[in-house]
Write a protein that holds these residues in place. Structure first.
Motif, PDB file in Angstrom:
ATOM      1  N   LEU A 134       0.849  -1.192   0.000  1.00 46.60           N
ATOM      2  CA  LEU A 134       0.000   0.000   0.000  1.00 46.60           C
ATOM      3  C   LEU A 134       0.882   1.240   0.000  1.00 46.60           C
ATOM      4  CD1 LEU A 134      -2.736  -0.926   2.640  1.00 46.60           C
ATOM      5  CD2 LEU A 134      -3.045  -0.773   0.159  1.00 46.60           C
ATOM      6  N   PRO A 135       0.445   2.332  -0.651  1.00 46.84           N
ATOM      7  CA  PRO A 135       1.263   3.551  -0.686  1.00 46.84           C
ATOM      8  C   PRO A 135       1.083   4.382   0.594  1.00 46.84           C
ATOM      9  CG  PRO A 135      -0.711   3.889  -1.964  1.00 46.84           C
ATOM     10  CD  PRO A 135      -0.773   2.478  -1.471  1.00 46.84           C
ATOM     11  N   LEU A 136       1.115   3.716   1.762  1.00 46.75           N
ATOM     12  CA  LEU A 136       0.866   4.379   3.042  1.00 46.75           C
ATOM     13  C   LEU A 136       1.954   4.038   4.046  1.00 46.75           C
ATOM     14  CD1 LEU A 136      -2.929   3.541   3.517  1.00 46.75           C
ATOM     15  CD2 LEU A 136      -1.995   5.728   2.737  1.00 46.75           C
ATOM     16  N   TYR A 137       2.211   4.970   4.971  1.00 48.43           N
ATOM     17  CA  TYR A 137       3.036   4.646   6.130  1.00 48.43           C
ATOM     18  C   TYR A 137       2.303   5.111   7.380  1.00 48.43           C
ATOM     19  CZ  TYR A 137       4.547   9.535   6.713  1.00 48.43           C
ATOM     20  OH  TYR A 137       4.569  10.891   6.932  1.00 48.43           O
ATOM     21  N   LEU A 138       2.593   4.473   8.483  1.00 52.55           N
ATOM     22  CA  LEU A 138       2.048   4.839   9.787  1.00 52.55           C
ATOM     23  C   LEU A 138       3.201   5.108  10.733  1.00 52.55           C
ATOM     24  CD1 LEU A 138      -0.715   2.087  10.203  1.00 52.55           C
ATOM     25  CD2 LEU A 138      -1.038   4.466   9.489  1.00 52.55           C
ATOM     26  N   TRP A 144       0.461   9.360   2.905  1.00 53.95           N
ATOM     27  CA  TRP A 144       0.034   8.759   1.644  1.00 53.95           C
ATOM     28  C   TRP A 144       0.981   9.195   0.539  1.00 53.95           C
ATOM     29  CZ3 TRP A 144      -3.939  11.316  -1.956  1.00 53.95           C
ATOM     30  CH2 TRP A 144      -4.164  10.508  -3.072  1.00 53.95           C
ATOM     31  N   ASN A 145       1.635   8.242  -0.090  1.00 51.14           N
ATOM     32  CA  ASN A 145       2.528   8.491  -1.213  1.00 51.14           C
ATOM     33  C   ASN A 145       1.680   8.561  -2.488  1.00 51.14           C
ATOM     34  OD1 ASN A 145       5.136   6.537  -2.852  1.00 51.14           O
ATOM     35  ND2 ASN A 145       4.715   8.717  -2.933  1.00 51.14           N
ATOM     36  N   PHE A 146       1.238   9.766  -2.846  1.00 50.85           N
ATOM     37  CA  PHE A 146       0.259   9.898  -3.932  1.00 50.85           C
ATOM     38  C   PHE A 146       0.865  10.040  -5.318  1.00 50.85           C
ATOM     39  CE2 PHE A 146       1.008  14.136  -2.343  1.00 50.85           C
ATOM     40  CZ  PHE A 146       1.001  14.954  -3.460  1.00 50.85           C
ATOM     41  N   ILE A 147       2.078  10.589  -5.444  1.00 50.42           N
ATOM     42  CA  ILE A 147       2.750  10.680  -6.755  1.00 50.42           C
ATOM     43  C   ILE A 147       4.249  10.526  -6.519  1.00 50.42           C
ATOM     44  CG2 ILE A 147       3.297  12.127  -8.743  1.00 50.42           C
ATOM     45  CD1 ILE A 147       0.695  13.596  -8.345  1.00 50.42           C
ATOM     46  N   SER A 186       6.129  12.030  -3.484  1.00 47.96           N
ATOM     47  CA  SER A 186       5.377  13.092  -2.830  1.00 47.96           C
ATOM     48  C   SER A 186       4.400  12.494  -1.818  1.00 47.96           C
ATOM     49  CB  SER A 186       4.597  13.916  -3.861  1.00 47.96           C
ATOM     50  OG  SER A 186       5.478  14.540  -4.772  1.00 47.96           O
ATOM     51  N   TYR A 187       4.259  13.183  -0.677  1.00 44.83           N
ATOM     52  CA  TYR A 187       3.423  12.659   0.399  1.00 44.83           C
ATOM     53  C   TYR A 187       2.423  13.700   0.895  1.00 44.83           C
ATOM     54  CZ  TYR A 187       6.456   8.601   0.931  1.00 44.83           C
ATOM     55  OH  TYR A 187       7.143   7.437   0.720  1.00 44.83           O
ATOM     56  N   LEU A 188       1.233  13.206   1.227  1.00 44.71           N
ATOM     57  CA  LEU A 188       0.229  13.979   1.946  1.00 44.71           C
ATOM     58  C   LEU A 188       0.099  13.320   3.319  1.00 44.71           C
ATOM     59  CD1 LEU A 188      -2.003  16.184   1.889  1.00 44.71           C
ATOM     60  CD2 LEU A 188      -3.567  14.396   1.106  1.00 44.71           C
ATOM     61  N   THR A 189       0.168  14.111   4.387  1.00 44.67           N
ATOM     62  CA  THR A 189       0.139  13.543   5.736  1.00 44.67           C
ATOM     63  C   THR A 189      -1.003  14.124   6.570  1.00 44.67           C
ATOM     64  OG1 THR A 189       1.646  15.225   6.640  1.00 44.67           O
ATOM     65  CG2 THR A 189       2.646  13.233   5.745  1.00 44.67           C
TER      66      THR A 189
END
Length: 196
Positions: A76-80, A125-128, A131-134
């Motif tokens: 998944l393009p996510l980290y916690l 979220w690694n969207f592109i 690049s990340y949105l947090t």
């Protein structure tokens, strides 16, 4: 004129056997907050008007023990990322030995801060590409209520966009959604960072 704000210094350690057993990144950290200013400065300089001026901090030494865990989610393009900690609020004041004046205090009154539970939770979220949105949820919850121990909760949003080699643009907005013994507000920041 009264000096810089608080300095925070610490040590972080990851026990190798525990790291291997858990299978995800984790660390223990201990830090100390040391005021780099004289907490009695305003009370001496402006006396009864001290509460009309912003303070650089509470003016005493704090110690915090943290546990940090986090990592990317498989496929998944996510980290916690999460941290929980316990802040020991001491009655040690540096500088001239004068304690800060609070609106409800008179000279000579003692000021005692309550220990505090602290946490920092973030999902990214690694969207592109890289690049990340947090989204972050950060808090400091005092173990009790008094007129001088600050508590707060904030729900923040961030953006990280690399654009040339190690250079990246960063933007964040962190509104405070709850506050105790403190004014509510929001922090907005924008800047450039470089990763080696």
């Amino acid at each position: 004129l009264n000096g810089p704000a608080d300095a925070v210094v610490g040590l972080q350690w990851t026990p190798p056997p525990l790291q291997k057993a858990l299978g995800f990144p984790m660390a223990l950290r201990f830090n100390i907050k040391v005021p780099m200013y004289d907490p009695g400065f305003l009370a001496r300089e402006v006396r009864g008007q001290a509460s009309n001026f912003p303070s650089l901090g509470d003016g005493q030494v704090d110690m915090t023990l943290w546990l940090s865990v986090g990592g990317a989610l498989p496929k998944l393009p996510l980290y916690l990322y999460g941290e929980i900690g316990y802040r020991f609020r001491t009655d040690i004041f540096l500088g001239s030995g004068n304690r800060p004046m609070f609106p409800m205090n008179t000279p000579g009154d003692t000021v005692s801060f309550l220990d505090t539970f602290v946490f920092n939770l973030q999902v990214g979220w690694n969207f592109i590409k890289k690049s990340y949105l947090t989204v972050s949820f950060v808090g400091a919850i005092p173990l009790g209520v008094n007129e001088v121990t600050k508590g707060n909760l904030s729900l923040g949003f961030g953006l990280y966009i690399p654009f040339y080699k190690g250079l990246a643009f960063e933007l964040s907005f962190d509104p405070m959604i709850w506050a105790q013994a403190s004014a509510r507000g929001a922090a907005i920041s924008a800047g450039m960072s470089y990763s080696f």
